[in-house]
Design a protein around this motif. Structure first.
Motif, mmCIF file in Angstrom:
data_model
loop_
_atom_site.group_PDB
_atom_site.id
_atom_site.type_symbol
_atom_site.label_atom_id
_atom_site.label_comp_id
_atom_site.label_asym_id
_atom_site.label_seq_id
_atom_site.Cartn_x
_atom_site.Cartn_y
_atom_site.Cartn_z
ATOM 1 N N LYS B 81 17.190 -39.969 75.076
ATOM 2 C CA LYS B 81 17.713 -40.124 73.725
ATOM 3 C C LYS B 81 16.647 -40.786 72.871
ATOM 4 O O LYS B 81 16.203 -41.892 73.182
ATOM 5 C CB LYS B 81 18.980 -40.963 73.748
ATOM 6 N N LEU B 83 15.103 -41.765 68.863
ATOM 7 C CA LEU B 83 15.477 -41.999 67.489
ATOM 8 C C LEU B 83 14.810 -40.962 66.609
ATOM 9 O O LEU B 83 13.771 -40.391 66.975
ATOM 10 C CB LEU B 83 15.034 -43.398 67.060
ATOM 11 N N GLY B 87 14.738 -43.157 61.818
ATOM 12 C CA GLY B 87 15.441 -44.160 62.606
ATOM 13 C C GLY B 87 14.514 -45.227 63.143
ATOM 14 O O GLY B 87 14.887 -46.408 63.222
ATOM 15 N N ALA B 156 21.930 -40.647 61.894
ATOM 16 C CA ALA B 156 22.653 -41.400 62.936
ATOM 17 C C ALA B 156 21.871 -42.632 63.378
ATOM 18 O O ALA B 156 22.455 -43.686 63.640
ATOM 19 C CB ALA B 156 22.918 -40.493 64.124
ATOM 20 N N SER B 157 20.555 -42.516 63.456
ATOM 21 C CA SER B 157 19.746 -43.669 63.882
ATOM 22 C C SER B 157 19.853 -44.792 62.858
ATOM 23 O O SER B 157 19.897 -45.968 63.215
ATOM 24 C CB SER B 157 18.290 -43.254 64.035
ATOM 25 N N ARG B 159 22.399 -45.365 60.872
ATOM 26 C CA ARG B 159 23.720 -45.987 60.932
ATOM 27 C C ARG B 159 23.850 -46.878 62.159
ATOM 28 O O ARG B 159 24.546 -47.879 62.128
ATOM 29 C CB ARG B 159 24.797 -44.909 60.905
ATOM 30 N N ARG B 160 23.156 -46.511 63.226
ATOM 31 C CA ARG B 160 23.197 -47.369 64.411
ATOM 32 C C ARG B 160 22.573 -48.732 64.087
ATOM 33 O O ARG B 160 23.103 -49.781 64.455
ATOM 34 C CB ARG B 160 22.430 -46.695 65.556
ATOM 35 N N SER B 161 21.447 -48.714 63.378
ATOM 36 C CA SER B 161 20.773 -49.970 63.031
ATOM 37 C C SER B 161 21.621 -50.790 62.070
ATOM 38 O O SER B 161 21.792 -52.000 62.246
ATOM 39 C CB SER B 161 19.415 -49.685 62.384
ATOM 40 N N GLN B 163 24.811 -50.647 61.574
ATOM 41 C CA GLN B 163 26.035 -51.146 62.209
ATOM 42 C C GLN B 163 25.734 -52.349 63.099
ATOM 43 O O GLN B 163 26.536 -53.281 63.183
ATOM 44 C CB GLN B 163 26.710 -50.031 62.999
ATOM 45 N N PHE B 164 24.580 -52.323 63.749
ATOM 46 C CA PHE B 164 24.182 -53.499 64.548
ATOM 47 C C PHE B 164 24.040 -54.728 63.633
ATOM 48 O O PHE B 164 24.498 -55.827 63.979
ATOM 49 C CB PHE B 164 22.859 -53.204 65.269
ATOM 50 N N GLU B 221 27.743 -48.948 53.717
ATOM 51 C CA GLU B 221 28.394 -48.095 54.711
ATOM 52 C C GLU B 221 29.660 -47.448 54.134
ATOM 53 O O GLU B 221 29.912 -46.266 54.352
ATOM 54 C CB GLU B 221 28.750 -48.939 55.939
#
Lengths: 162, 225
Positions: B81, B83, B87, B156-157, B159-161, B163-164, B221
């Motif tokens: 997987k 980024l 990302g 998506a990458s 949003r992952r950051s 959200q963290f 977001e």
């Protein structure tokens, strides 16, 4: 597009300005901190020699002066005064205040109190009065200006006439 | 006892045949490999008319059923997987943001507690001097890219950051508030000896920094959705 980025530039500019102010404060204090560090190192070396000269309970008589104890290169920020046969006063002059305040420890403690693990964090401040020990101890926590310590041996209390 | 060695051989000859090539070949062709049966027009098989279809009831019309998904083993699965290129930049920005927030909060805590000494400020300053320019450059660069291509905001990458960041800053704010109330109660009971005003200022600093980050990314977001 440039207009929508302007508000972010202003916010980041304020943080950058704050950083520059902190930089100026740190740079102004750099030379004084270096001077205080030299003073503290010298005081620690002298303290070791004085404690070894008389023993850590000041069993022997206090020297009349630092050169008598074999200390010839004391800086002008350190002074020694014999106050009795078994007692003396040792003073160190610093340019800046020093304490053990730690912002990261404080922040961690505030958050840790939220999980029930914090303590009553308070940075240790310098005790304003002069310390009195039977041996010379250079406290790394000090205030700006003259910091004195009175040293008196245990035997002085019992044989003050000697 | 028959000592003639041929007797054994003779006896073996009279064993019933265990393998008949013609029969077994037929079995293999018909039973074991049914799908490889030759077509009906082959001369080896007799031409027989197809049997009439069995009577069937006409089922009522049904909704079209979608094709069942392919078995899991047939779907290509990514084994590594990675980024997206954007990302990676968002991860860099996240690192710079967290570091800078720690530096900013530390410097502000020192200021509100009246500690301006070199030994207190030099490390927060080092954090700020590195992280503020790096964060500013990455933030403005990525913000500009989002304005030019709004689809980049759905990466998506990214949003992952973000959200963290939201979860981390929420945890800090959440436990800071609990700690603040615990300190107030401790002060009321006399078990806390420090200045309550300094505690309020400390909590405010942490909430402004961590809460500001949380507010910005929370709003960002939810503007997406």
């Amino acid at each position: 597009m440039q207009r929508s980025l302007t508000k972010y530039r202003i916010g980041l500019g304020i943080i950058g300005l704050f950083t520059l102010v902190i930089l100026a404060v740190v740079l102004v204090q750099a030379s004084a901190t270096r001077q205080d560090q030299k003073t503290e190192d010298s005081a620690n070396n002298i303290a070791t020699e004085l404690n070894n000269y008389n023993g850590y309970s000041l069993t022997g008589p206090a020297p009349n002066s630092l050169p008598e104890a074999g200390i010839n290169n004391a800086p002008s920020t350190i002074s020694y005064t014999k106050t009795g046969r078994h007692s003396y006063r040792f003073c160190v002059t610093y340019k800046l205040t020093s304490n053990d305040f730690s912002a990261s420890s404080l922040a961690q403690n505030v958050v840790a109190r939220g999980v029930g693990a914090g303590t009553n964090y308070n940075a240790n401040q310098y005790y304003q009065g002069s310390y009195s020990y039977s041996y010379l101890y250079i406290n790394p926590i000090h205030h700006k200006g003259v910091n004195c310590q009175d040293v008196s041996g245990y035997t002085a209390n019992f044989n003050s006439s000697i | 006892m028959d000592n003639n060695p041929k007797s054994d051989y003779h006896e073996y000859e009279h064993q019933p045949a265990a393998f008949t090539p013609s029969e077994n070949l037929t079995d293999m062709a018909t039973a074991e490999r049914p799908h490889h049966r030759p077509p009906e027009h082959h001369s080896f098989y007799p031409q027989t008319p197809p049997p009439p279809p069995p009577p069937t009831r006409v089922a009522p019309p049904q909704d079209p059923i979608p094709n069942p998904p392919a078995p899991q083993s047939m779907v290509p699965q990514p084994v590594v997987k990675v980024l997206s290129p954007r990302g990676v930049e968002y991860v860099f920005m996240t690192i710079a943001l967290v570091t800078g927030a720690i530096g900013l909060a530390s410097a502000l805590l020192a200021v509100v507690n009246g500690n301006y000494s070199f030994s207190v400020l030099y490390f927060p300053l080092a954090l700020l001097l590195v992280s503020v320019p790096v964060f500013s450059w990455l933030f403005l660069r990525l913000k500009q890219a989002e304005l030019l291509d709004p689809a980049a905001r759905l990466d998506a990458s990214k949003r992952r950051s973000t959200q963290f960041i939201q979860i981390s800053s929420f945890v800090v704010c959440f436990f800071t508030l609990i700690g603040f109330l615990a300190t107030i109660f401790a002060k009321l009971s006399g078990s806390y000896s420090g200045s309550i005003m300094k505690v309020i200022l400390d909590v405010l600093v942490i909430l402004v920094v961590a809460g500001g980050v949380l507010f910005y990314y929370w709003r960002d977001e939810h503007r997406l959705s």
